[in-house]
Design a protein around this motif. Sequence first.
Motif, PDB file in Angstrom:
ATOM      1  N   VAL A 149     -13.960  -1.783 -15.303  1.00  0.00           N
ATOM      2  CA  VAL A 149     -12.693  -1.841 -14.566  1.00  0.00           C
ATOM      3  C   VAL A 149     -12.511  -3.266 -14.042  1.00  0.00           C
ATOM      4  N   ARG A 150     -11.276  -3.739 -14.103  1.00  0.00           N
ATOM      5  CA  ARG A 150     -10.988  -5.120 -13.708  1.00  0.00           C
ATOM      6  C   ARG A 150      -9.956  -5.130 -12.583  1.00  0.00           C
ATOM      7  N   MET A 151     -10.184  -6.002 -11.599  1.00  0.00           N
ATOM      8  CA  MET A 151      -9.242  -6.182 -10.492  1.00  0.00           C
ATOM      9  C   MET A 151      -8.991  -7.675 -10.323  1.00  0.00           C
ATOM     10  N   SER A 152      -7.732  -8.098 -10.451  1.00  0.00           N
ATOM     11  CA  SER A 152      -7.397  -9.509 -10.292  1.00  0.00           C
ATOM     12  C   SER A 152      -7.121  -9.801  -8.827  1.00  0.00           C
ATOM     13  N   LEU A 153      -7.774 -10.843  -8.305  1.00  0.00           N
ATOM     14  CA  LEU A 153      -7.608 -11.214  -6.890  1.00  0.00           C
ATOM     15  C   LEU A 153      -6.707 -12.432  -6.716  1.00  0.00           C
ATOM     16  N   GLY A 154      -6.174 -12.946  -7.795  1.00  0.00           N
ATOM     17  CA  GLY A 154      -5.319 -14.134  -7.710  1.00  0.00           C
ATOM     18  C   GLY A 154      -4.098 -13.878  -6.843  1.00  0.00           C
ATOM     19  N   GLY A 155      -3.955 -14.655  -5.768  1.00  0.00           N
ATOM     20  CA  GLY A 155      -2.793 -14.529  -4.898  1.00  0.00           C
ATOM     21  C   GLY A 155      -2.866 -13.414  -3.880  1.00  0.00           C
ATOM     22  N   VAL A 156      -3.960 -12.628  -3.839  1.00  0.00           N
ATOM     23  CA  VAL A 156      -4.086 -11.552  -2.852  1.00  0.00           C
ATOM     24  C   VAL A 156      -4.251 -12.172  -1.466  1.00  0.00           C
ATOM     25  N   ASP A 160      -7.482 -11.465   6.373  1.00  0.00           N
ATOM     26  CA  ASP A 160      -8.236 -12.290   5.435  1.00  0.00           C
ATOM     27  C   ASP A 160      -8.939 -11.378   4.427  1.00  0.00           C
ATOM     28  N   PRO A 161      -8.423 -11.267   3.188  1.00  0.00           N
ATOM     29  CA  PRO A 161      -9.048 -10.368   2.217  1.00  0.00           C
ATOM     30  C   PRO A 161     -10.468 -10.783   1.839  1.00  0.00           C
ATOM     31  N   SER A 162     -10.783 -12.094   1.904  1.00  0.00           N
ATOM     32  CA  SER A 162     -12.139 -12.519   1.566  1.00  0.00           C
ATOM     33  C   SER A 162     -13.143 -11.971   2.577  1.00  0.00           C
ATOM     34  N   ALA A 163     -12.724 -11.840   3.843  1.00  0.00           N
ATOM     35  CA  ALA A 163     -13.610 -11.248   4.853  1.00  0.00           C
ATOM     36  C   ALA A 163     -13.815  -9.760   4.574  1.00  0.00           C
ATOM     37  N   ALA A 164     -12.764  -9.079   4.087  1.00  0.00           N
ATOM     38  CA  ALA A 164     -12.891  -7.662   3.748  1.00  0.00           C
ATOM     39  C   ALA A 164     -13.823  -7.466   2.563  1.00  0.00           C
ATOM     40  N   ILE A 166     -11.736 -14.813  -8.033  1.00  0.00           N
ATOM     41  CA  ILE A 166     -12.087 -14.616  -6.620  1.00  0.00           C
ATOM     42  C   ILE A 166     -11.845 -15.887  -5.801  1.00  0.00           C
ATOM     43  N   ASP A 167     -11.735 -17.029  -6.468  1.00  0.00           N
ATOM     44  CA  ASP A 167     -11.501 -18.288  -5.740  1.00  0.00           C
ATOM     45  C   ASP A 167     -10.028 -18.498  -5.406  1.00  0.00           C
ATOM     46  N   LYS A 168      -9.149 -17.619  -5.865  1.00  0.00           N
ATOM     47  CA  LYS A 168      -7.706 -17.819  -5.663  1.00  0.00           C
ATOM     48  C   LYS A 168      -7.121 -16.868  -4.637  1.00  0.00           C
ATOM     49  N   MET A 169      -7.972 -16.261  -3.813  1.00  0.00           N
ATOM     50  CA  MET A 169      -7.483 -15.446  -2.707  1.00  0.00           C
ATOM     51  C   MET A 169      -6.952 -16.361  -1.605  1.00  0.00           C
TER      52      MET A 169
END
Length: 774
Positions: free
Chosen positions: A376-383, A433-437, A423-426
């Motif tokens: 399964v893939r989840m794109s984090l770009g722009g989240v 802050d989604p990176s903290a989540a 993951i670097d484009k959050m």
Amino acid sequence: MSKKTATKLPVLPLRGLLVYPTMVLHLDVGRKKSVSALEKAMVEDNQIFLVTQKEVSTEEPEEADMYTIGTVATVKQMLKLPNGTIRVLVEGLYRGRIESFQQSEEYDTVGIEKIDERQEATVEEQALMRNVLEQFEQYIQLSKKISQETYATVADISEPGRLADIVASHLPLKMVQKQEVLETLTLEERLKLILRTLSNEREVLGLEKKIGQRVKKSMERTQKEYYLREQMKAIQKELGDREGKEGETEELRERIYDASMPEAIEEKALKELQRYEKMPANAAESSVIRNYIDWLVQLPWNDETEDLHNIKRSESILNEDHYGLEKVKERVLEYLAVQQLTKELKGPILCLAGPPGVGKTSLARSIARSLGRNFVRMSLGGVRDEAEIRGHRRTYVGAMPGRVIQGMKKAGTTNPVFLLDEIDKMANDFRGDPSAALLEVLDPEQNNTFSDHFIEDPYDLSKVMFVTTANNISTIPAPLRDRMEIINISGYTEVEKLEISKGYLLPKQIKDHGLSKSQLQMRDDAILEVVRYYTREAGVRNLERQLATVARKAAKMIVSEEKKRVVVTPKNIESMLGKRYFRYGKAELEDQIGAATGLAYTVAGGDTLQIEVALSPGDGKLTLTGKLGDVMKESAQAAFSYIRSKSGELSVAPDFNKKHDIHIHVPEGATPKDGPSAGITMATALISALTNQPVKKEVGMTGEITLRGRVLPIGGLKEKAMSAHRAGLTHIIMPKDNEKDLDDIPESVKKDLTFLPVSHLDEVLKHALVRDSK
């Protein structure tokens, strides 16, 4: 209507209240000045002037804060209340207009012009009075708030002015409207004003009655529907009919038992089902509870795939899908070997870092295939919203779980390979802050109790193998980066690109364009031609596009020219792809004065960087252009200062900074450039320009410089070496401290390059400058 001036009277300002002549009313008075005014009135002739304030909030009203026309009244009775206020009974006598105003600290006094009114009514006024009484009677019947006795009292009034005042006092008017009635001195106009007001009030009451009847009918209909629905439930129960909501709840109950949830979550799901069962179908919360139960039963709680503990098979799958990438493959095989021995291992967090197009996402898919796991893939770009990761509270309209839980539902098992792409484009903003989540998701010690705001209860992610991808790891927050094992994928050499094209890209494009291997053949030297002259990248994304163009051209030739086979060679590649995009070979065609080739590391891989220096007559001004960052500007300043301090040893005129303006430029001015490894390149180009000695065209260099001329180590040597190889350079000047990094460079690149380790700028100049030039 006659007028005469009355004597001066104390004034009592009223807040939110108005007294008409002949009205008898109780007032509560608390303000100090008002109490003093009442006491003054009681001492003299019991008369006081009552006037309404324009603003209720004004505590100490002055002349401008009161209306001009008020009512002269008699104080009938005064009573002091326990709370300190005074209750007073007043009777309005006649209208009065303020002619003078005298203010004092104790109480205010006004000079009043008395306004007398006629008592007898004209014929026209009598007709208006009858209309007013008729309208007032109809108003009383609609309102139900005024008694018939009141109407009888009003009907006996024969004075037109008094009738208008008494009717106005019984209407729910705003203070401005009541004051308007008081200030209307012409009896005929006042009666007409009351008529208009009564007409409006009757219309409003009529609308209120219609709205009330409509609401009552709606309530009766709802009650009727509820009663019929309850009857239908009873009939279905008697007939054993399990359709409708009862059958639905039974089906949900069976699904809850079949989901194999943990005991605590199953208990909660059954409790929510009981609430859903008792709730009317049209209740707003009914759909929220149903949606929540659906998510609970669809999530995988215990379903998992069995890992394929066959290292040789897994290795062959990885090799089949990807050429090269030995370190990544080795890490996956290590994971499999440990899992085979321990039978249980918490999922590792791998971060595949590298430029675009090197196969990070497709490699994660291959890892899942080699393990026999779902992917399964989840794109984090722009989240940028924390709720994207943790979900929304169920109290919100349209609430749903976060994308991690959504991904687990899509996977259908508790141990998939879960790709967190880009993951670097959050980002982060006011929504969290989604990176903290993600810190909890990507921590093997914590993710066995991951908390989603929608699901509320802990969910176990410890069996998931998380794989993340990034172009630039420096933009990943440090706490998040610390939780991941970073594997760098630097890019491909020419040899690797050739093999990837032959084994993967070209066969894929042949198939996608409806061709067969016999219809389109491409020689190795033609593929190398595409790699060298039509692409310049670390990955193979543009290379695949160029091969797709070749396949399209071939398909057109086969269809339109009825050719059976198209063979692509270096001679006909230009007819398919057009003129060459890039120059392959030496970065510079000849040795040049004041120009040096630097090596740079970017998120898209390595690249070469031309640094140019131009001297012109001047007074030592140093100009830097090319959209340079602060670090590169400081490198230029350090190189400039070093040359000034060592001008004698470098054969540079000691006063060069007083006679010349120096311009340092890095071409491609629209592209931002920054980094700490351009020091020796800038110093070499500057010394070349000042000493008139050319820089060798085949030499590229990288390294930072200190004010004493020491060369400091840099990063990304592998990527820089590959970019030098692509550009056709043969010698690389590098810091001596980076010799340890030579082992990471592919042999196919090392054999074509000569590495020159240096520790001081003197050694750089020895290798870079053509000393014997005149």
